[in-house]
Scaffold this motif. Structure first.
Motif, PDB file in Angstrom:
ATOM      1  N   ASP A 273     -13.545   2.599   1.848  1.00 51.70           N
ATOM      2  CA  ASP A 273     -13.829   1.173   2.036  1.00 51.70           C
ATOM      3  C   ASP A 273     -13.017   0.286   1.097  1.00 51.70           C
ATOM      4  OD1 ASP A 273     -15.623   1.713   4.033  1.00 51.70           O
ATOM      5  OD2 ASP A 273     -17.380   1.724   2.707  1.00 51.70           O
ATOM      6  N   THR A 274     -12.466   0.873   0.042  1.00 51.79           N
ATOM      7  CA  THR A 274     -11.711   0.067  -0.929  1.00 51.79           C
ATOM      8  C   THR A 274     -10.211   0.064  -0.645  1.00 51.79           C
ATOM      9  OG1 THR A 274     -11.489   1.942  -2.451  1.00 51.79           O
ATOM     10  CG2 THR A 274     -13.426   0.535  -2.705  1.00 51.79           C
ATOM     11  N   VAL A 275      -9.779   0.780   0.396  1.00 52.67           N
ATOM     12  CA  VAL A 275      -8.356   0.806   0.741  1.00 52.67           C
ATOM     13  C   VAL A 275      -8.009  -0.477   1.497  1.00 52.67           C
ATOM     14  CG1 VAL A 275      -6.532   2.037   1.977  1.00 52.67           C
ATOM     15  CG2 VAL A 275      -8.352   3.332   0.848  1.00 52.67           C
ATOM     16  N   LYS A 276      -6.948  -1.177   1.078  1.00 47.14           N
ATOM     17  CA  LYS A 276      -6.579  -2.449   1.715  1.00 47.14           C
ATOM     18  C   LYS A 276      -5.121  -2.774   1.404  1.00 47.14           C
ATOM     19  CE  LYS A 276      -8.393  -4.940  -2.300  1.00 47.14           C
ATOM     20  NZ  LYS A 276      -9.382  -5.940  -2.780  1.00 47.14           N
ATOM     21  N   PHE A 277      -4.615  -3.821   2.101  1.00 46.63           N
ATOM     22  CA  PHE A 277      -3.268  -4.304   1.823  1.00 46.63           C
ATOM     23  C   PHE A 277      -3.264  -5.092   0.513  1.00 46.63           C
ATOM     24  CE2 PHE A 277      -3.100  -4.028   6.539  1.00 46.63           C
ATOM     25  CZ  PHE A 277      -2.057  -3.125   6.634  1.00 46.63           C
ATOM     26  N   LEU A 278      -2.103  -5.095  -0.138  1.00 47.94           N
ATOM     27  CA  LEU A 278      -1.955  -5.863  -1.370  1.00 47.94           C
ATOM     28  C   LEU A 278      -1.844  -7.354  -1.041  1.00 47.94           C
ATOM     29  CD1 LEU A 278       0.614  -3.813  -3.504  1.00 47.94           C
ATOM     30  CD2 LEU A 278      -1.870  -3.837  -3.693  1.00 47.94           C
ATOM     31  N   ASP A 279      -2.667  -8.167  -1.713  1.00 48.19           N
ATOM     32  CA  ASP A 279      -2.506  -9.613  -1.577  1.00 48.19           C
ATOM     33  C   ASP A 279      -1.571 -10.116  -2.677  1.00 48.19           C
ATOM     34  OD1 ASP A 279      -4.032  -9.652  -3.897  1.00 48.19           O
ATOM     35  OD2 ASP A 279      -5.916 -10.008  -2.818  1.00 48.19           O
ATOM     36  N   SER A 280      -1.257 -11.378  -2.643  1.00 48.11           N
ATOM     37  CA  SER A 280      -0.286 -11.931  -3.592  1.00 48.11           C
ATOM     38  C   SER A 280      -0.769 -11.849  -5.036  1.00 48.11           C
ATOM     39  CB  SER A 280       0.020 -13.394  -3.229  1.00 48.11           C
ATOM     40  OG  SER A 280      -1.190 -14.154  -3.208  1.00 48.11           O
ATOM     41  N   ASP A 281      -2.061 -12.060  -5.252  1.00 44.63           N
ATOM     42  CA  ASP A 281      -2.586 -12.005  -6.620  1.00 44.63           C
ATOM     43  C   ASP A 281      -2.485 -10.596  -7.192  1.00 44.63           C
ATOM     44  OD1 ASP A 281      -3.159 -14.690  -6.508  1.00 44.63           O
ATOM     45  OD2 ASP A 281      -5.265 -14.391  -5.901  1.00 44.63           O
ATOM     46  N   MET A 282      -2.904  -9.610  -6.387  1.00 46.06           N
ATOM     47  CA  MET A 282      -2.845  -8.227  -6.871  1.00 46.06           C
ATOM     48  C   MET A 282      -1.401  -7.782  -7.059  1.00 46.06           C
ATOM     49  SD  MET A 282      -4.525  -4.769  -5.268  1.00 46.06           S
ATOM     50  CE  MET A 282      -6.195  -5.419  -5.456  1.00 46.06           C
ATOM     51  N   LEU A 283      -0.519  -8.234  -6.155  1.00 49.37           N
ATOM     52  CA  LEU A 283       0.891  -7.862  -6.279  1.00 49.37           C
ATOM     53  C   LEU A 283       1.476  -8.430  -7.564  1.00 49.37           C
ATOM     54  CD1 LEU A 283       3.335  -6.515  -4.998  1.00 49.37           C
ATOM     55  CD2 LEU A 283       3.794  -8.643  -3.770  1.00 49.37           C
ATOM     56  N   ALA A 284       1.137  -9.665  -7.845  1.00 50.91           N
ATOM     57  CA  ALA A 284       1.640 -10.275  -9.081  1.00 50.91           C
ATOM     58  C   ALA A 284       1.101  -9.551 -10.303  1.00 50.91           C
ATOM     59  CB  ALA A 284       1.255 -11.752  -9.114  1.00 50.91           C
ATOM     60  N   ARG A 285      -0.138  -9.139 -10.264  1.00 57.28           N
ATOM     61  CA  ARG A 285      -0.722  -8.430 -11.406  1.00 57.28           C
ATOM     62  C   ARG A 285      -0.091  -7.036 -11.579  1.00 57.28           C
ATOM     63  NH1 ARG A 285      -5.474  -8.429  -9.720  1.00 57.28           N
ATOM     64  NH2 ARG A 285      -5.837  -6.228  -9.221  1.00 57.28           N
ATOM     65  N   LEU A 286       0.154  -6.333 -10.476  1.00 58.24           N
ATOM     66  CA  LEU A 286       0.715  -4.982 -10.562  1.00 58.24           C
ATOM     67  C   LEU A 286       2.178  -5.006 -11.008  1.00 58.24           C
ATOM     68  CD1 LEU A 286      -0.822  -3.276  -7.388  1.00 58.24           C
ATOM     69  CD2 LEU A 286      -1.593  -3.115  -9.757  1.00 58.24           C
ATOM     70  N   LYS A 287       2.888  -6.131 -10.747  1.00 60.17           N
ATOM     71  CA  LYS A 287       4.283  -6.222 -11.190  1.00 60.17           C
ATOM     72  C   LYS A 287       4.414  -6.224 -12.702  1.00 60.17           C
ATOM     73  CE  LYS A 287       6.404  -8.621  -7.250  1.00 60.17           C
ATOM     74  NZ  LYS A 287       7.064  -9.867  -6.793  1.00 60.17           N
ATOM     75  N   LYS A 288       3.329  -6.518 -13.381  1.00 54.87           N
ATOM     76  CA  LYS A 288       3.359  -6.521 -14.841  1.00 54.87           C
ATOM     77  C   LYS A 288       3.298  -5.104 -15.430  1.00 54.87           C
ATOM     78  CE  LYS A 288       1.129 -11.065 -15.079  1.00 54.87           C
ATOM     79  NZ  LYS A 288      -0.055 -11.838 -15.561  1.00 54.87           N
ATOM     80  N   ILE A 289       2.978  -4.123 -14.576  1.00 57.34           N
ATOM     81  CA  ILE A 289       2.949  -2.727 -15.034  1.00 57.34           C
ATOM     82  C   ILE A 289       4.375  -2.211 -15.105  1.00 57.34           C
ATOM     83  CG2 ILE A 289       2.114  -0.396 -14.526  1.00 57.34           C
ATOM     84  CD1 ILE A 289      -0.229  -1.654 -13.038  1.00 57.34           C
ATOM     85  N   GLU A 290       4.787  -1.754 -16.259  1.00 60.11           N
ATOM     86  CA  GLU A 290       6.181  -1.378 -16.488  1.00 60.11           C
ATOM     87  C   GLU A 290       6.652  -0.297 -15.514  1.00 60.11           C
ATOM     88  OE1 GLU A 290       9.761  -2.031 -18.231  1.00 60.11           O
ATOM     89  OE2 GLU A 290       7.891  -3.099 -18.669  1.00 60.11           O
ATOM     90  N   LEU A 291       5.799   0.681 -15.244  1.00 60.68           N
ATOM     91  CA  LEU A 291       6.208   1.783 -14.369  1.00 60.68           C
ATOM     92  C   LEU A 291       6.419   1.330 -12.932  1.00 60.68           C
ATOM     93  CD1 LEU A 291       3.882   4.688 -15.629  1.00 60.68           C
ATOM     94  CD2 LEU A 291       6.341   4.466 -15.975  1.00 60.68           C
ATOM     95  N   LEU A 292       5.725   0.273 -12.521  1.00 63.66           N
ATOM     96  CA  LEU A 292       5.793  -0.169 -11.121  1.00 63.66           C
ATOM     97  C   LEU A 292       6.770  -1.303 -10.900  1.00 63.66           C
ATOM     98  CD1 LEU A 292       2.037  -0.105 -10.029  1.00 63.66           C
ATOM     99  CD2 LEU A 292       3.862   1.431  -9.288  1.00 63.66           C
ATOM    100  N   LYS A 293       7.323  -1.873 -11.951  1.00 58.55           N
ATOM    101  CA  LYS A 293       8.142  -3.083 -11.817  1.00 58.55           C
ATOM    102  C   LYS A 293       9.314  -2.853 -10.852  1.00 58.55           C
ATOM    103  CE  LYS A 293       8.831  -5.250 -15.593  1.00 58.55           C
ATOM    104  NZ  LYS A 293       9.341  -5.610 -16.940  1.00 58.55           N
ATOM    105  N   ASP A 294      10.113  -1.848 -11.106  1.00 53.99           N
ATOM    106  CA  ASP A 294      11.278  -1.591 -10.250  1.00 53.99           C
ATOM    107  C   ASP A 294      10.861  -1.133  -8.864  1.00 53.99           C
ATOM    108  OD1 ASP A 294      12.885  -2.246 -12.389  1.00 53.99           O
ATOM    109  OD2 ASP A 294      13.131  -0.164 -13.044  1.00 53.99           O
ATOM    110  N   TYR A 295       9.831  -0.306  -8.794  1.00 51.19           N
ATOM    111  CA  TYR A 295       9.375   0.199  -7.499  1.00 51.19           C
ATOM    112  C   TYR A 295       8.925  -0.943  -6.597  1.00 51.19           C
ATOM    113  CZ  TYR A 295       6.069   2.138  -4.105  1.00 51.19           C
ATOM    114  OH  TYR A 295       5.380   2.427  -2.946  1.00 51.19           O
ATOM    115  N   LEU A 296       8.112  -1.868  -7.123  1.00 47.94           N
ATOM    116  CA  LEU A 296       7.605  -2.970  -6.306  1.00 47.94           C
ATOM    117  C   LEU A 296       8.732  -3.919  -5.898  1.00 47.94           C
ATOM    118  CD1 LEU A 296       4.232  -3.777  -8.111  1.00 47.94           C
ATOM    119  CD2 LEU A 296       4.568  -2.625  -5.920  1.00 47.94           C
TER     120      LEU A 296
END
Length: 424
Positions: A273-296
């Motif tokens: 039930d918690t699986v969903k598409f990334l919204d803009s807020d979550m995407l912006a927050r996850l971009k701050k993670i160093e490991l995910l920056k280049d991947y995203l």
């Protein structure tokens, strides 16, 4: 014999008809006495001088093992037995048939038993030196050869006592083959299994094995003809039949130690039930993670180009979009690859995070990788650190691990219902 006979004939008060009998008995006694003296001398010589020769060859372990198992004493007795074969015609004649027959059988028994003792001492020496050798576990083979030697010795002794050829005894015993096969079933099966285990190097002393059918999970401490003894990690000792090691499945962990790496294969159950598409807020927050920056960044460019090429409208269902579960799965792989204790640069060791078939408890997300340690305590600590981190970051991706409701959850739910219930 002739000298003794002439001496007896000159003795007074002895009837002539007993001269030959008395002379033959005296000659037989002298024969036994000479053999005893010869055996004492040969065993003394072998223990004193031959043993020193072995010691001078810088083979201390062989010397000590031979002395412990009385190999030199057995060798001296064999020398006396060989002399008995040559001296028997000198002292024993056929004038007194029954005595000649008796002495012939006793001499034969002495020869057979002495050679059997020598072979047994040699086998004990080999077992002492190599029986617990991790690379050559010959204890089972030595026990099998001992059985053959004892059976052969018994066959020759029976042949001498009965005055029949060994083949005649074997033919007579063939009718009891079915009985012997039942009596010696375990040694026969163990002998065949020992040969296969040794030649194919399936196990060796010191290996960590797991035999689920026998409740064995520990290190091998002994391999014999009929059983393999395993000391479990709770210090209990389990005896597994040797034949079971080739007739039933078991796991040998020696390959893990040879590779110097141990696998992690463990899943996190994700609440679907918690699986969903990334919204803009979550995407912006996850971009701050160093490991995910280049991947995203790469994924955003790739997805934007794909959607633009196909003229995708602004609708989550159309085109391609990132999901929190897919992003977390890739983050977990990047996190594992960044850990120095995870093997990530060797094609022989797979590193991946994958989805398994959905279950009633949720969607399994399996972590599959190898740690560069085989020390049990270190392995468990590092594995725990990995999953501590993954469970802790799950909420950052909007995901939650599935967990069955506990009594505390139910009580809290009931309390909330009562608090929100309308007042009467």
């Amino acid at each position: 014999m002739k000298f003794i006979l002439s001496f007896v004939e000159n003795l007074p008060y002895i009837p002539d008809q007993y001269n030959v009998l008395i002379a033959q008995i005296a000659s037989a006694v002298l024969f036994v006495f000479v053999l005893c003296i010869l055996a004492r001398f040969s065993t003394w010589f072998c223990n004193t001088y031959l043993s020193k020769l072995v010691a001078k060859l810088h083979s201390d372990k062989w010397f000590n093992a031979m002395r412990e198992h009385r190999f030199f004493t057995a060798l001296g007795v064999v020398v006396a037995a060989m002399a008995a074969i040559n001296l028997h015609p000198v002292f024993i004649f056929q004038d007194v048939t029954w005595l000649a027959t008796l002495m012939g059988k006793l001499t034969g028994l002495f020869v057979v038993i002495s050679f059997s003792w020598l072979i047994n001492a040699l086998l004990d020496t080999l077992s002492h030196l190599y029986g617990r050798n991790p690379n050559i576990p010959i204890k089972g083979l030595v026990q099998a050869v001992k059985i053959v030697v004892f059976l052969g010795t018994g066959l020759f002794i029976l042949s001498l006592v009965l005055g029949r050829k060994p083949m005649y005894i074997i033919t007579g015993l063939s009718a009891l083959a079915a009985v012997f096969s039942l009596i010696f079933k375990d040694p026969i099966l163990g002998f065949a299994a020992s040969i296969q285990l040794t030649t194919n190097k399936l196990i060796k002393i010191g290996d960590w094995i797991t035999v689920d059918s026998a409740g064995a999970d520990g290190n091998i401490i002994d391999i014999s003809l009929t059983s393999v003894r395993v000391q479990n990690f709770d210090m209990t000792i389990v005896s597994v039949p040797t034949y079971d090691m080739i007739s039933k499945p078991f796991k040998n962990w020696s390959g893990m130690y040879a590779a110097k790496a141990r696998r992690i294969q463990r899943s996190i159950l994700i609440d679907v039930d918690t699986v969903k598409f990334l919204d803009s807020d979550m995407l912006a927050r996850l971009k701050k993670i160093e490991l995910l920056k280049d991947y995203l960044a790469d994924k955003e460019a790739e997805i934007a180009a794909f959607n633009a090429k196909r003229n995708v409208k602004e609708n989550l269902i159309n085109g391609r979009h990132l999901t929190n579960l897919g992003t977390f799965r890739h983050y977990a792989e990047l996190y594992l690859a960044s850990r120095p204790y995870v093997v990530s640069n060797d094609d022989n060791f797979t590193l991946m995070v994958r989805q398994l078939k959905q279950e009633s408890q949720g969607l399994p997300l399996e972590v599959y990788c190898f740690l560069n340690t085989t020390v049990w305590t270190d392995y468990e600590a590092l594995q725990s650190d990995i999953f501590d981190h993954l469970f802790a970051v799950l909420p950052q991706f909007g995901l939650y691990a599935y967990q069955q409701p506990s009594g505390r959850n139910i009580a809290q739910c009931m309390a909330n219902l009562l608090d929100n219930a309308p007042k009467a």
